[in-house]
Write a protein that holds these residues in place. Sequence first.
Motif, PDB file in Angstrom:
ATOM      1  N   VAL A  29       0.832  -1.204   0.000  1.00  8.75           N
ATOM      2  CA  VAL A  29       0.000   0.000   0.000  1.00  8.75           C
ATOM      3  C   VAL A  29       0.863   1.250   0.000  1.00  8.75           C
ATOM      4  N   LEU A  30       1.884   1.269   0.864  1.00 12.04           N
ATOM      5  CA  LEU A  30       2.774   2.423   0.938  1.00 12.04           C
ATOM      6  C   LEU A  30       3.549   2.596  -0.364  1.00 12.04           C
ATOM      7  N   ALA A  31       4.007   1.473  -0.912  1.00 12.24           N
ATOM      8  CA  ALA A  31       4.757   1.552  -2.167  1.00 12.24           C
ATOM      9  C   ALA A  31       3.876   2.065  -3.295  1.00 12.24           C
ATOM     10  N   GLY A  32       2.605   1.618  -3.327  1.00 11.13           N
ATOM     11  CA  GLY A  32       1.692   2.076  -4.369  1.00 11.13           C
ATOM     12  C   GLY A  32       1.408   3.560  -4.263  1.00 11.13           C
ATOM     13  N   ALA A  33       1.184   4.040  -3.029  1.00  8.16           N
ATOM     14  CA  ALA A  33       0.927   5.469  -2.841  1.00  8.16           C
ATOM     15  C   ALA A  33       2.143   6.296  -3.223  1.00  8.16           C
ATOM     16  N   GLY A  34       3.313   5.825  -2.793  1.00  2.00           N
ATOM     17  CA  GLY A  34       4.537   6.553  -3.134  1.00  2.00           C
ATOM     18  C   GLY A  34       4.805   6.545  -4.621  1.00  2.00           C
ATOM     19  N   LEU A  35       4.543   5.405  -5.267  1.00  2.00           N
ATOM     20  CA  LEU A  35       4.778   5.309  -6.702  1.00  2.00           C
ATOM     21  C   LEU A  35       3.858   6.238  -7.478  1.00  2.00           C
ATOM     22  N   ALA A  36       2.584   6.339  -7.053  1.00  2.00           N
ATOM     23  CA  ALA A  36       1.650   7.221  -7.749  1.00  2.00           C
ATOM     24  C   ALA A  36       2.110   8.673  -7.675  1.00  2.00           C
ATOM     25  N   TYR A  37       2.546   9.106  -6.491  1.00  2.00           N
ATOM     26  CA  TYR A  37       3.013  10.485  -6.335  1.00  2.00           C
ATOM     27  C   TYR A  37       4.288  10.710  -7.142  1.00  2.00           C
ATOM     28  N   TRP A  38       5.186   9.749  -7.055  1.00  2.00           N
ATOM     29  CA  TRP A  38       6.478   9.827  -7.752  1.00  2.00           C
ATOM     30  C   TRP A  38       6.292   9.937  -9.256  1.00  2.00           C
ATOM     31  N   ARG A  39       5.400   9.121  -9.803  1.00  2.00           N
ATOM     32  CA  ARG A  39       5.166   9.157 -11.242  1.00  2.00           C
ATOM     33  C   ARG A  39       4.518  10.473 -11.657  1.00  2.00           C
ATOM     34  N   HIS A  40       3.580  10.960 -10.825  1.00  2.00           N
ATOM     35  CA  HIS A  40       2.899  12.206 -11.163  1.00  2.00           C
ATOM     36  C   HIS A  40       3.873  13.380 -11.180  1.00  2.00           C
ATOM     37  N   GLN A  41       4.785  13.421 -10.198  1.00  2.00           N
ATOM     38  CA  GLN A  41       5.684  14.552 -10.071  1.00  2.00           C
ATOM     39  C   GLN A  41       6.897  14.474 -11.002  1.00  2.00           C
ATOM     40  N   ASN A  42       7.319  13.265 -11.357  1.00  2.00           N
ATOM     41  CA  ASN A  42       8.631  13.128 -11.990  1.00  2.00           C
ATOM     42  C   ASN A  42       8.633  12.308 -13.272  1.00  2.00           C
ATOM     43  N   GLN A  43       7.472  12.139 -13.907  1.00  2.00           N
ATOM     44  CA  GLN A  43       7.401  11.243 -15.059  1.00  2.00           C
ATOM     45  C   GLN A  43       8.409  11.618 -16.153  1.00  2.00           C
ATOM     46  N   THR A  44       8.412  12.905 -16.526  1.00  2.00           N
ATOM     47  CA  THR A  44       9.291  13.323 -17.615  1.00  2.00           C
ATOM     48  C   THR A  44      10.755  13.134 -17.250  1.00  2.00           C
ATOM     49  N   ARG A  45      11.113  13.579 -16.034  1.00  2.00           N
ATOM     50  CA  ARG A  45      12.517  13.463 -15.637  1.00  2.00           C
ATOM     51  C   ARG A  45      12.958  12.012 -15.578  1.00  2.00           C
ATOM     52  N   LEU A  46      12.104  11.122 -15.059  1.00  2.00           N
ATOM     53  CA  LEU A  46      12.497   9.732 -14.898  1.00  2.00           C
ATOM     54  C   LEU A  46      12.558   8.994 -16.225  1.00  2.00           C
ATOM     55  N   ASP A  47      11.732   9.385 -17.178  1.00  2.00           N
ATOM     56  CA  ASP A  47      11.821   8.736 -18.477  1.00  2.00           C
ATOM     57  C   ASP A  47      13.077   9.150 -19.225  1.00  2.00           C
ATOM     58  N   LEU A  48      13.768  10.173 -18.725  1.00  2.00           N
ATOM     59  CA  LEU A  48      15.059  10.549 -19.282  1.00  2.00           C
ATOM     60  C   LEU A  48      16.203   9.997 -18.434  1.00  2.00           C
ATOM     61  N   ASP A  49      15.904   9.030 -17.595  1.00  2.00           N
ATOM     62  CA  ASP A  49      16.900   8.342 -16.776  1.00  2.00           C
ATOM     63  C   ASP A  49      17.194   6.996 -17.434  1.00  2.00           C
ATOM     64  N   TYR A  50      18.464   6.731 -17.743  1.00  2.00           N
ATOM     65  CA  TYR A  50      18.811   5.495 -18.452  1.00  2.00           C
ATOM     66  C   TYR A  50      18.412   4.259 -17.662  1.00  2.00           C
ATOM     67  N   ARG A  51      18.265   4.391 -16.321  1.00  2.00           N
ATOM     68  CA  ARG A  51      17.895   3.226 -15.518  1.00  2.00           C
ATOM     69  C   ARG A  51      16.453   2.800 -15.727  1.00  2.00           C
ATOM     70  N   ARG A  52      15.659   3.620 -16.418  1.00  2.00           N
ATOM     71  CA  ARG A  52      14.295   3.230 -16.804  1.00  2.00           C
ATOM     72  C   ARG A  52      14.216   2.802 -18.258  1.00  2.00           C
ATOM     73  N   LEU A  53      15.312   2.921 -18.967  1.00  2.00           N
ATOM     74  CA  LEU A  53      15.329   2.594 -20.400  1.00  2.00           C
ATOM     75  C   LEU A  53      16.232   1.402 -20.674  1.00  2.00           C
ATOM     76  N   GLY A  54      17.531   1.536 -20.362  1.00  2.00           N
ATOM     77  CA  GLY A  54      18.475   0.457 -20.594  1.00  2.00           C
ATOM     78  C   GLY A  54      19.883   1.002 -20.680  1.00  2.00           C
ATOM     79  N   TYR A  55      20.844   0.083 -20.693  1.00  2.00           N
ATOM     80  CA  TYR A  55      22.238   0.489 -20.821  1.00  2.00           C
ATOM     81  C   TYR A  55      23.076  -0.718 -21.246  1.00  2.00           C
ATOM     82  N   VAL A  56      24.359  -0.458 -21.533  1.00  2.00           N
ATOM     83  CA  VAL A  56      25.267  -1.480 -22.061  1.00  2.00           C
ATOM     84  C   VAL A  56      26.457  -1.622 -21.125  1.00  2.00           C
ATOM     85  N   ALA A  57      26.873  -2.863 -20.875  1.00  2.00           N
ATOM     86  CA  ALA A  57      28.099  -3.127 -20.122  1.00  2.00           C
ATOM     87  C   ALA A  57      28.982  -4.036 -20.964  1.00  2.00           C
TER      88      ALA A  57
END
Length: 329
Positions: free
Chosen positions: A166-194
């Motif tokens: 429940v806490l994770a869901g509430a936090g995730l909803a707020y987090w996505r609402h406030q930071n969707q654009t910034r987080l979609d520009l984070d490689y950790r949500r897209l992918g990377y190469v090693a």
Amino acid sequence: MAHDVFVSHASQDQSTAEAVCSGLEQNGIHCWIAPRDVVLSRPYAEECVGGIETSTSFLLLASESAISSVQVLSEVEQAHKRRKPIYTILIGKPKVSKELDYYISRLHWIEYAGTSVQSLVDQLAKVLSGRQSWSDIASPPSLRRTVLYRRDAFAGSAVATLLALVLAGAGLAYWRHQNQTRLDLDYRRLGYVALLSVDSPATAVDPQGANVQAQVFLLAQGVPFRDIVFITSVHRSDGGIDQSDRSNLFNPEQVGSVEVIGFQLPMRANKLATCLIVPSPGLHARYRVTQLFSQSSTSGSPANDPAVFMPTVEPRVSKEDGTPCGSAH
């Protein structure tokens, strides 16, 4: 002899497997199934590996018995190793082992209650004949699946688990609402190469070549490898640039997770740029994760160790604009 699909199952599910196989073959889809297609004079394991190699795809009937079967797990490992599309049918509600979860947790699957084999066959026939996409009829990875089939991942107090969700869901909803654009520009949500390793010895094809093993992580939720583009751009010491599209090295049906691939670079390479172009589920656009690697030497002598590449900066994300990979660097 080529087959359309290898049917992997536990011996306890032989009647269900044979019914599925019979239904598929009535639809013109040729199956490899044990023990029918095993040549008795040959080693059983060798026959199974041969059946997987000669089959275009792999069908896993994952019942409780199959999940606990070492033989079935070995067949799944062989199919994954040979980059065969894996179509999973969960029979009942078995607890998926950690070993099997490693191979199928990122894949779509069908939950089958054991009621109508004909309905299951009709769905499979459409996919295996190319008339419908597997992702259109099968369920994608989800929290519900994890709760139902990986119960060990939610060990502990039921109350504590519920509260945490429940806490994770509430936090995730707020987090996505406030930071969707910034987080979609984070490689950790897209992918990377090693880069795992670079073998310096020359090959017969290219005496100046070096064999590279790379680990490509696809982290965008629900995105299959067929939807991404992976490009390498080599800046040679003579000033030239070699750009190559490596996308065909992936298993196109794999959803998310990680793929280990190998390719060759010229030993004259001075700098290496990799570009992973990934569709962003959140912003409905394509983004490019650019990484830069520079040549270094672990032996202290570049002449003896010329093809070791180390990352120079953190992966950078930009909106895909079609420019050459690494051109801004």
